[in-house]
Enzyme design. Structure first.
Site, short mmCIF file in Angstrom:
data_model
loop_
_atom_site.label_atom_id
_atom_site.label_comp_id
_atom_site.label_asym_id
_atom_site.label_seq_id
_atom_site.Cartn_x
_atom_site.Cartn_y
_atom_site.Cartn_z
N ASP A 1 0.84 -1.20 0.00
CA ASP A 1 0.00 0.00 0.00
C ASP A 1 0.87 1.24 0.00
O ASP A 1 1.73 1.42 0.87
CB ASP A 1 -0.89 0.02 1.24
N HIS B 1 -7.79 9.51 -1.32
CA HIS B 1 -7.06 9.55 -0.06
C HIS B 1 -7.85 10.21 1.07
O HIS B 1 -7.68 9.86 2.24
CB HIS B 1 -5.73 10.30 -0.27
#
Length: 295
Positions: free
Chosen positions: A44, A107
């Site tokens: 990630d 995000h």
């Protein structure tokens, strides 16, 4: 418990991944190599971390075929908007050195400019339809953000990545995710060890919690391993961050023991409801304006 999770579109994702937030670029390549050597198959990263290129280099140097590595990254707020988000995919793919992404997520909800958030998500839907990403999702979305997003878009997010550790379990977000078939993924999964300047300076270190230490002693496992097992047994994805090869390997060594129902409940009971990171409803104009470079 299988170490893979099936997302709401049928794509499978390794439950445990390596996180690289605040990993210096010069250390990230080696960390990714160490993780893949230890058995990880999920990395990630994010445009805002500034280390996508090094993640890609670590994958290439590892010798593990790209098709075996689940690559997840995130679009930063300054690249929200339909066309800008399509270009954000191009930037991320180029830096990572890949022609598709396994999971691309927004995000932040950025509620002060949510119309751009919606447009950005619609771009993710296009990328999904085109096959340039295998799954799409969000990060730091609270239930009210999810409600607004779902009302304006077509594809239910596959993942919602949120701050989640024993001292901050966000049960309302987990419930909302489950109600919509969204997988909850934990960032800071072992207790806020990653430091966010300006937030949580008075926080307690979950790694030093005596209740978790006692459970670890029963199983011969570290506090970090107990917390990661807690996430996995409750069906979450977790992405612990480390650049230390020994800790990277230790964090992956969590598939050979099982916590009891009582132990899981004891960890759940530690929730204090206090964030260590930024409030997703807070407008952070200077931070949101950070430009993601082309290369």
């Amino acid at each position: 418990m299988k170490p893979e999770l099936t997302l709401n579109n049928g794509v499978t994702m390794p439950a445990l991944g390596l996180g690289v937030f605040q990993s210096p670029p010069e250390e990230t390549t080696a960390a990714v190599q160490a993780a893949l050597s230890a058995g990880y198959r999920h990395i990630d990263t994010a445009a805002a971390y500034g280390n996508e290129r090094e993640v890609g280099e670590g994958i290439r140097r590892s010798g593990v075929d790209r098709s075996e590595v689940f690559i997840e990254t995130k679009v930063w707020v300054s690249d929200y908007g339909y066309d800008r988000t399509l270009h954000a995919w191009e930037k991320a793919a180029a830096k990572l050195g890949v022609d598709y992404l396994d999971l691309l997520i927004l995000h932040q909800p950025a509620p002060d400019r949510f119309e751009k958030t919606i447009a950005a998500y619609k771009a993710l839907e296009t990328l999904l339809a085109d096959g340039r990403v295998r799954a799409i999702g969000v990060s730091n979305f609270m239930p009210h953000h999810l409600q607004r997003l779902l009302a304006a878009t077509d594809v239910v997010p596959a993942v919602n990545q949120i701050e989640l550790h024993p001292y901050f379990t966000q049960p309302d977000v987990q419930t909302a995710d489950a109600d919509h078939g969204i997988l909850t993924q934990a960032w800071s999964p072992i207790g806020g060890i990653t430091f966010y300047p300006g937030w949580g300076e008075g926080r307690r270190n979950v790694m030093e919690d005596p209740a978790i230490a006692a459970i670890g002693e029963v199983h011969g496992k570290s506090a970090a391993q107990v917390m990661l097992r807690w996430h996995l047994q409750q069906g979450r994805s977790a992405i612990p961050k480390s650049t230390n090869p020994a800790r990277i390997a230790e964090n992956f060594d969590v598939f050979d023991f099982e916590l009891s129902t009582g132990e899981l409940a004891a960890i759940d009971a530690l929730d204090a409801g206090v964030r260590n990171g930024p409030d997703p409803d807070e407008a952070r104009e200077e931070r949101f304006a950070m430009v993601i470079p082309e290369a």
